[in-house]
Motif scaffolding. Structure first.
Motif, PDB file in Angstrom:
ATOM      1  N   ILE A  45      -4.024  -8.878  -5.861  1.00  0.00           N
ATOM      2  CA  ILE A  45      -4.831  -9.917  -6.505  1.00  0.00           C
ATOM      3  C   ILE A  45      -3.885 -11.070  -6.823  1.00  0.00           C
ATOM      4  O   ILE A  45      -2.795 -10.847  -7.344  1.00  0.00           O
ATOM      5  CB  ILE A  45      -5.492  -9.405  -7.800  1.00  0.00           C
ATOM      6  CG1 ILE A  45      -6.427  -8.226  -7.507  1.00  0.00           C
ATOM      7  CG2 ILE A  45      -6.261 -10.526  -8.496  1.00  0.00           C
ATOM      8  CD1 ILE A  45      -7.076  -7.619  -8.738  1.00  0.00           C
ATOM      9  N   LEU A  84      -1.318  -8.731 -11.829  1.00  0.00           N
ATOM     10  CA  LEU A  84      -1.867  -7.440 -12.261  1.00  0.00           C
ATOM     11  C   LEU A  84      -1.304  -6.293 -11.428  1.00  0.00           C
ATOM     12  O   LEU A  84      -2.007  -5.364 -11.067  1.00  0.00           O
ATOM     13  CB  LEU A  84      -3.406  -7.444 -12.167  1.00  0.00           C
ATOM     14  CG  LEU A  84      -4.133  -8.573 -12.901  1.00  0.00           C
ATOM     15  CD1 LEU A  84      -5.643  -8.446 -12.685  1.00  0.00           C
ATOM     16  CD2 LEU A  84      -3.823  -8.555 -14.394  1.00  0.00           C
ATOM     17  N   GLN A 124       0.508   0.777  -6.201  1.00  0.00           N
ATOM     18  CA  GLN A 124       1.307   1.947  -5.835  1.00  0.00           C
ATOM     19  C   GLN A 124       2.808   1.743  -6.002  1.00  0.00           C
ATOM     20  O   GLN A 124       3.514   2.681  -6.350  1.00  0.00           O
ATOM     21  CB  GLN A 124       0.980   2.394  -4.408  1.00  0.00           C
ATOM     22  CG  GLN A 124       0.895   1.284  -3.334  1.00  0.00           C
ATOM     23  CD  GLN A 124       2.217   0.769  -2.855  1.00  0.00           C
ATOM     24  OE1 GLN A 124       3.220   1.463  -2.922  1.00  0.00           O
ATOM     25  NE2 GLN A 124       2.245  -0.461  -2.358  1.00  0.00           N
ATOM     26  N   HIS A 125       3.318   0.528  -5.781  1.00  0.00           N
ATOM     27  CA  HIS A 125       4.768   0.371  -5.859  1.00  0.00           C
ATOM     28  C   HIS A 125       5.262   0.434  -7.300  1.00  0.00           C
ATOM     29  O   HIS A 125       6.453   0.614  -7.529  1.00  0.00           O
ATOM     30  CB  HIS A 125       5.234  -0.910  -5.153  1.00  0.00           C
ATOM     31  CG  HIS A 125       4.648  -2.180  -5.688  1.00  0.00           C
ATOM     32  ND1 HIS A 125       3.349  -2.551  -5.436  1.00  0.00           N
ATOM     33  CD2 HIS A 125       5.165  -3.133  -6.469  1.00  0.00           C
ATOM     34  CE1 HIS A 125       3.115  -3.713  -6.030  1.00  0.00           C
ATOM     35  NE2 HIS A 125       4.198  -4.083  -6.667  1.00  0.00           N
ATOM     36  N   ARG A 165       2.950   4.471  -8.484  1.00  0.00           N
ATOM     37  CA  ARG A 165       3.125   5.621  -7.593  1.00  0.00           C
ATOM     38  C   ARG A 165       1.890   6.530  -7.635  1.00  0.00           C
ATOM     39  O   ARG A 165       0.798   6.032  -7.391  1.00  0.00           O
ATOM     40  CB  ARG A 165       4.447   6.318  -7.892  1.00  0.00           C
ATOM     41  CG  ARG A 165       5.637   5.332  -7.650  1.00  0.00           C
ATOM     42  CD  ARG A 165       6.978   5.905  -7.953  1.00  0.00           C
ATOM     43  NE  ARG A 165       7.477   6.800  -6.906  1.00  0.00           N
ATOM     44  CZ  ARG A 165       8.116   6.404  -5.802  1.00  0.00           C
ATOM     45  NH1 ARG A 165       8.306   5.118  -5.575  1.00  0.00           N
ATOM     46  NH2 ARG A 165       8.555   7.280  -4.919  1.00  0.00           N
ATOM     47  N   GLU A 166       2.032   7.829  -7.955  1.00  0.00           N
ATOM     48  CA  GLU A 166       0.871   8.712  -7.829  1.00  0.00           C
ATOM     49  C   GLU A 166      -0.262   8.383  -8.806  1.00  0.00           C
ATOM     50  O   GLU A 166      -1.361   8.907  -8.669  1.00  0.00           O
ATOM     51  CB  GLU A 166       1.265  10.190  -7.932  1.00  0.00           C
ATOM     52  CG  GLU A 166       1.910  10.618  -9.235  1.00  0.00           C
ATOM     53  CD  GLU A 166       3.438  10.560  -9.176  1.00  0.00           C
ATOM     54  OE1 GLU A 166       3.993   9.704  -8.445  1.00  0.00           O
ATOM     55  OE2 GLU A 166       4.071  11.378  -9.863  1.00  0.00           O
ATOM     56  N   ALA A 202      -1.452   5.307  -9.228  1.00  0.00           N
ATOM     57  CA  ALA A 202      -2.054   4.036  -8.798  1.00  0.00           C
ATOM     58  C   ALA A 202      -3.539   4.213  -8.544  1.00  0.00           C
ATOM     59  O   ALA A 202      -4.019   5.312  -8.268  1.00  0.00           O
ATOM     60  CB  ALA A 202      -1.361   3.537  -7.541  1.00  0.00           C
ATOM     61  N   SER A 249      -5.096   3.060  -6.060  1.00  0.00           N
ATOM     62  CA  SER A 249      -5.282   3.243  -4.623  1.00  0.00           C
ATOM     63  C   SER A 249      -3.889   3.214  -4.005  1.00  0.00           C
ATOM     64  O   SER A 249      -2.947   2.736  -4.621  1.00  0.00           O
ATOM     65  CB  SER A 249      -6.127   2.111  -4.046  1.00  0.00           C
ATOM     66  OG  SER A 249      -6.010   2.068  -2.645  1.00  0.00           O
ATOM     67  N   ASN A 250      -3.772   3.698  -2.769  1.00  0.00           N
ATOM     68  CA  ASN A 250      -2.459   3.618  -2.114  1.00  0.00           C
ATOM     69  C   ASN A 250      -2.306   2.333  -1.304  1.00  0.00           C
ATOM     70  O   ASN A 250      -1.287   2.127  -0.659  1.00  0.00           O
ATOM     71  CB  ASN A 250      -2.228   4.836  -1.211  1.00  0.00           C
ATOM     72  CG  ASN A 250      -3.083   4.792   0.047  1.00  0.00           C
ATOM     73  OD1 ASN A 250      -4.058   4.057   0.128  1.00  0.00           O
ATOM     74  ND2 ASN A 250      -2.725   5.600   1.029  1.00  0.00           N
ATOM     75  N   ILE A 251      -3.323   1.460  -1.320  1.00  0.00           N
ATOM     76  CA  ILE A 251      -3.316   0.309  -0.404  1.00  0.00           C
ATOM     77  C   ILE A 251      -2.102  -0.583  -0.647  1.00  0.00           C
ATOM     78  O   ILE A 251      -1.706  -0.833  -1.774  1.00  0.00           O
ATOM     79  CB  ILE A 251      -4.631  -0.498  -0.481  1.00  0.00           C
ATOM     80  CG1 ILE A 251      -4.660  -1.548   0.624  1.00  0.00           C
ATOM     81  CG2 ILE A 251      -4.791  -1.136  -1.863  1.00  0.00           C
ATOM     82  CD1 ILE A 251      -6.007  -2.197   0.835  1.00  0.00           C
ATOM     83  N   CYS A 252      -1.505  -1.031   0.453  1.00  0.00           N
ATOM     84  CA  CYS A 252      -0.351  -1.908   0.414  1.00  0.00           C
ATOM     85  C   CYS A 252      -0.695  -3.110   1.299  1.00  0.00           C
ATOM     86  O   CYS A 252      -1.157  -4.124   0.810  1.00  0.00           O
ATOM     87  CB  CYS A 252       0.872  -1.134   0.904  1.00  0.00           C
ATOM     88  SG  CYS A 252       2.409  -2.027   0.790  1.00  0.00           S
ATOM     89  N   SER A 253      -0.537  -2.991   2.625  1.00  0.00           N
ATOM     90  CA  SER A 253      -1.014  -4.049   3.519  1.00  0.00           C
ATOM     91  C   SER A 253      -2.529  -4.141   3.440  1.00  0.00           C
ATOM     92  O   SER A 253      -3.207  -3.124   3.304  1.00  0.00           O
ATOM     93  CB  SER A 253      -0.625  -3.747   4.970  1.00  0.00           C
ATOM     94  OG  SER A 253       0.749  -3.945   5.157  1.00  0.00           O
ATOM     95  N   ASN A 254      -3.030  -5.370   3.544  1.00  0.00           N
ATOM     96  CA  ASN A 254      -4.479  -5.542   3.587  1.00  0.00           C
ATOM     97  C   ASN A 254      -4.841  -6.314   4.844  1.00  0.00           C
ATOM     98  O   ASN A 254      -4.273  -6.068   5.902  1.00  0.00           O
ATOM     99  CB  ASN A 254      -4.970  -6.208   2.298  1.00  0.00           C
ATOM    100  CG  ASN A 254      -4.210  -7.498   1.990  1.00  0.00           C
ATOM    101  OD1 ASN A 254      -3.802  -8.229   2.888  1.00  0.00           O
ATOM    102  ND2 ASN A 254      -4.019  -7.783   0.728  1.00  0.00           N
TER     103      ASN A 254
END
Lengths: 474, 436
Positions: free
Chosen positions: B290, B307, B312-313, B316-317, B319, B321-326
């Motif tokens: 965001i 925010l 996840q970074h 970690r567990e 989070a 969601s695990n989403i990183c690249s979108n």
């Protein structure tokens, strides 16, 4: 820079469609929106100039050096873009009849075959849209495998503390308890810690090799054997495959499933955050659990997104694979490793590597001594690099190294660029000793100075509002 | 061709500087029995001209239809020239996620503008920077709604089958339950829904217009959902939002959808764009990147990834969601599309789609044996019965027309602004001919 909404002029527009040649129909009044969305009203020249202005404040790998560790920012070839733009790929409906999409199927089959050979896997899906999505898909293979055997007591996934954050987050999304194990001092897997964590409740291990400090884990065969002996499966996070492709295969390291980031290793562009594309490969015994699409293939299977995945990204990756071929793939890996080692040795003597030994495709600088001495942090150095037109390395990762800067130059940088980069680091090293204050305030020549991130988080302003609507903060 | 710029002489010089004589010494840590001894079993590399020839040959094996009357989640809209060229700028194309704000203001501002446009389109308060596609957006939305007491997701049977399957898969991951609300006459069965709305239901997902192109009574469904204390997720077609009631106006807590119609090519299924927007109340549960507005050290307006404590970074567990690249470049494409079309242009696309779909429906159902399968208002898709379905569809194909999608109950047709009245008349006359 003005926002696109601030450039809007009521009544201005582009004429795209022309007149409608069928009679308009009236939908019932109660299904219509009260007001049109407040999209900007602009002429085409306004739109073009707006985005041209924005793109002048973006740094891509095709613009300059981008040693962002663990992101494999290699040059993105232009031919890959040209091929992905062919109407014969762009204008193909995913639900067109099979006989009309044989070219698309062949693209997927060829890419699957090449990537299985490179990874040492037997089968593969391209449905996942990004690396983390691929991890999710891969760990679901592990989950389905255990479930299919009625082995429901396996509730834990083991993840080293040096792992990317997506690994533990993925395990949690798959319903697993995450067991974080500490790394050995060299950043590799601590065999004792692994042995202690393994048991009848182990579903699997997620591992990156070379690992996140850029070292190849010499114990890899022992590690995967230990996991298998405990009844777990081994998942290979392909984030660092660029170092070893064509040299050694994850399948031969003992891994059961793997994901590969086509947007890292196989040169497809990252688009400012995406789209990526992900190939998830597995050994034959996991093939039956690969995801399918409800409308395209067999219904009732698991599926991680619509249709067949980010197909046009796979087209780019296949174009790259064809260009590289059997010699080009290992040649890229060799030179990725050579470039990393060369740059590390050129920088060494000023900033020191966290591990003084031959690295793989990336290395980590440990600036904690430098910071103690000068007060200049890894962040200060990173921000100072921006003034030289170099994208900063990955900062403060992996977490097992303090004041870390992680550099991954990739194979597509020339010796001249690496020499230049080493010179920049040397200059900053000297500057830190003589004038640290100037580095605390870097960058000095970027479009903005350091942003106030605390304010952004405490008083979120996440969209633009028209002036008359008043306060923007949520 | 490996795109390695260093010459042989330079490579030797660099190897010497590293203190090794050969590449093999760089791989000393690799257990030697694992090293590949044979070349990879893939073809040798090719020059650019040869690759171009080979890939063009593959592209030419696909059939390109002049008229596409098939939708079902992938829509053949006109893509303005500016929408093709602007996102292809190398700066946008080859940047990574904007971690370094000082070097990425262009990307960050474009995402901030995208978030604003999605909020305007859906009527919601906050949008994220995108997720993978409409199906994963729906699955992530369902995950946002769960808590310890309420964990069951209800999904309308009239939603896209890929979306239903994807939500089911994400539920399988976390061990949560998904139940399908039956459809009646092609619409979400409101009476059945009321009975299913127990105290364990976290959210209800419907699609508007639904998989059959029909308009749901989204407001009434929303009232039932909220009465039962659950959250309401609407998956909307973004083009339809040029004229249709916003998810917010229908009572949605979260609006999601497939952004492909906003200027992205069909591309055999991707890359597409998942958009996600929510009420302020749910802001900190939104997954993914965001962008927020702030100021820099000099007090000037600046944009940053914000925010991040959800992500996840950091978490970690734990989070969301695990989403990183979108799908940032697809979000940029959608923004350029919305900027080029403007509010009037977007409404015009929606009106032309509706006009042409109704024209085709009227002409087709005038033919003996062809009737609408479901009653009720529709947007740009509709289901008809079709006698001798295979024959009709292949006759259309021969004429370069991709007909509707065969379903169990008939054929699902879709018409966009791209089809001219002549195209539609031609299709109708072919259907008539086959059935004569």
């Amino acid at each position: 820079m003005e926002l696109i909404f601030e450039k809007s002029v009521a009544g201005r527009a582009c004429d795209i469609l022309g007149a409608c040649d069928c009679d308009y129909v009236d939908l019932p009044q109660d299904v219509l929106r009260a007001q049109p969305p407040k999209l900007p009203e602009l002429a085409e020249v306004d739109v073009t100039r707006h985005y041209t202005e924005l793109c002048h404040h973006v740094h891509g790998v095709n613009c300059g050096f981008y040693p962002l560790g663990s992101c494999t920012m290699k040059y993105n070839p232009r031919i890959d873009e040209e091929i992905a733009a062919l109407p014969g790929f762009q204008r193909i409906h995913p639900l067109a009849p099979q006989h009309a999409v044989t070219g698309c199927r062949e693209v997927l089959d060829l890419a699957r075959s090449y990537l299985c050979k490179i990874s040492g896997m037997d089968n593969m899906t391209f449905q996942p849209a990004a690396g983390a999505h691929g991890e999710f898909t891969g760990v679901l293979l592990i989950k389905q495998y255990h479930d299919s055997r009625g082995d429901t007591a396996r509730t834990k996934i083991i993840v080293p503390d040096s792992a990317h954050g997506t690994n533990p987050a993925t395990a949690a999304m798959c319903g697993y308890e995450v067991v974080n194990i500490p790394s050995a001092p060299d950043g590799c897997v601590d065999l004792d810690a692994l042995a202690n964590a393994l048991g009848d409740d182990t579903a699997g291990l997620m591992l990156t090799n070379p690992n996140t400090v850029g070292l190849f884990d010499q114990n890899i065969l022992k590690i995967t054997a230990m996991v298998h002996e405990a009844g777990g499966l081994c998942y290979y996070d392909g984030a660092n495959l660029n170092a070893v492709m064509g040299v050694v295969r994850p399948g031969d390291m003992g891994f059961d499933c793997i994901h590969m980031n086509l947007h890292k290793t196989f040169a497809t562009p990252h688009g400012g955050g995406g789209p990526g594309a992900c190939a998830v490969g597995c050994k034959e015994f996991l093939s039956e659990f690969l995801p399918k699409s409800a409308l395209m293939d067999e219904a009732g299977h698991l599926q991680v997104r619509s249709f067949a995945g980010n197909f046009l990204v796979v087209v780019r990756a296949l174009t790259y694979l064809m260009s590289m071929g059997r010699e080009g793939i290992p040649e890229a890996a060799h030179n990725a490793v050579l470039n990393a080692n060369y740059l590390m040795r050129r920088i060494q003597g000023t900033f020191e590597p966290a591990f003084d030994r031959i690295c793989m495709h990336e290395f980590v600088l440990d600036l904690s001594e430098f910071k103690k001495e000068t007060g200049v942090s890894a962040l200060d150095v990173a921000k100072s690099l921006i003034d030289y037109g170099m994208h900063p390395p990955t900062m403060y990762f992996p977490m097992i190294v303090h004041e870390a800067l992680m550099l991954e130059p990739t194979e597509t940088e020339s010796k001249e660029t690496l020499d230049w980069a080493a010179g920049v680091f040397a200059e900053l090293y000297e500057l830190g000793k003589t004038n640290p204050a100037v580095m605390h305030e870097a960058p000095h020549h970027a479009q903005i100075g350091r942003p106030d991130e605390v304010r952004a988080s405490r008083t979120p302003v996440l969209r633009w509002y028209p002036q008359e609507e008043g306060s923007a903060a949520l | 061709m490996s795109y390695v710029p260093s010459t042989e002489a330079q490579r030797k010089e660099m190897l010497a500087a590293v203190g090794v004589s050969d590449y093999r010494e760089l791989y000393a840590d690799v257990p030697q029995q694992m090293l590949l001894t044979e070349p990879l079993d893939i073809p040798p590399g090719m020059g650019e001209l040869e690759v171009s020839r080979a890939m063009n040959a593959l592209a030419n094996k696909n059939v390109q239809y002049t008229t596409i009357l098939r939708g079902a989640g992938a829509y053949d809209h006109y893509i303005p020239a500016a929408v093709r060229s602007i996102p292809a700028k190398e700066e946008f194309l080859t940047a990574y996620t904007p971690y370094q704000a000082e070097m990425s203001q262009g990307v960050l501002q474009s995402i901030f503008e995208y978030q604003t446009m999605i909020c305007e389109l859906t009527g919601m308060d906050v949008s994220n920077a995108s997720v993978y596609d409409g199906a994963t957006a729906a699955a992530e939305a369902a995950a946002m709604c769960r808590d310890r007491k309420r964990s069951v997701t209800l999904v309308s049977a009239a939603a896209h089958p890929d979306v239903i399957n994807t939500i089911r898969t994400y539920c399988y991951g976390t061990g949560d339950e998904m139940r399908v609300i039956p459809a009646k006459d092609g619409h979400t069965d409101l009476d059945a829904l009321r009975e299913m709305l127990g105290s364990d239901v976290s959210c209800v997902y419907i699609q508007q217009p639904n998989f059959y192109g029909l308009l749901e009574d989204a407001t009434a469904i929303g009232e039932a959902v909220h009465e039962a204390g659950a959250l309401y997720v609407i998956g909307a077609n973004p083009i339809s939002l040029g004229i249709l009631k916003t998810p917010r106006e229908c009572g949605a807590d979260i609006a999601v959808g497939e952004g492909q119609p906003l200027g992205l090519p069909l591309g055999f299924g991707g890359p597409y764009l998942g958009f996600m927007a929510a009420t302020t109340k749910l802001m900190r549960k939104l997954p993914g990147r965001i962008v927020g507005e702030t100021v820099d050290t000099a007090g000037n307006r600046a944009y940053v990834l914000s925010l991040q404590a959800r992500e996840q970074h950091i978490r970690r567990e734990k989070a969301s969601s695990n989403i990183c690249s979108n799908e940032a470049l697809c979000a940029l494409t959608a923004s350029v599309y919305m900027a080029v079309m403007g509010p009037q242009g977007l409404a015009e696309v929606a009106r032309q789609c509706t006009a042409k779909a109704h024209y085709l429906a009227e002409k087709l159902t005038a033919i003996d044996g062809i009737d609408l399968v479901y009653p009720g208002a529709f947007f740009h898709e509709f289901v008809t019965t079709l006698p001798r379905q295979n024959e009709v569809l292949s006759a259309l194909e021969t004429a370069g027309i991709l007909g509707g999608l065969p379903l169990d109950e008939g054929v699902l047709w879709c018409v966009t602004e791209k089809a001219s009245r002549d195209d539609l008349d031609r299709a109708v006359s072919i259907v008539k001919e086959v059935l004569a």
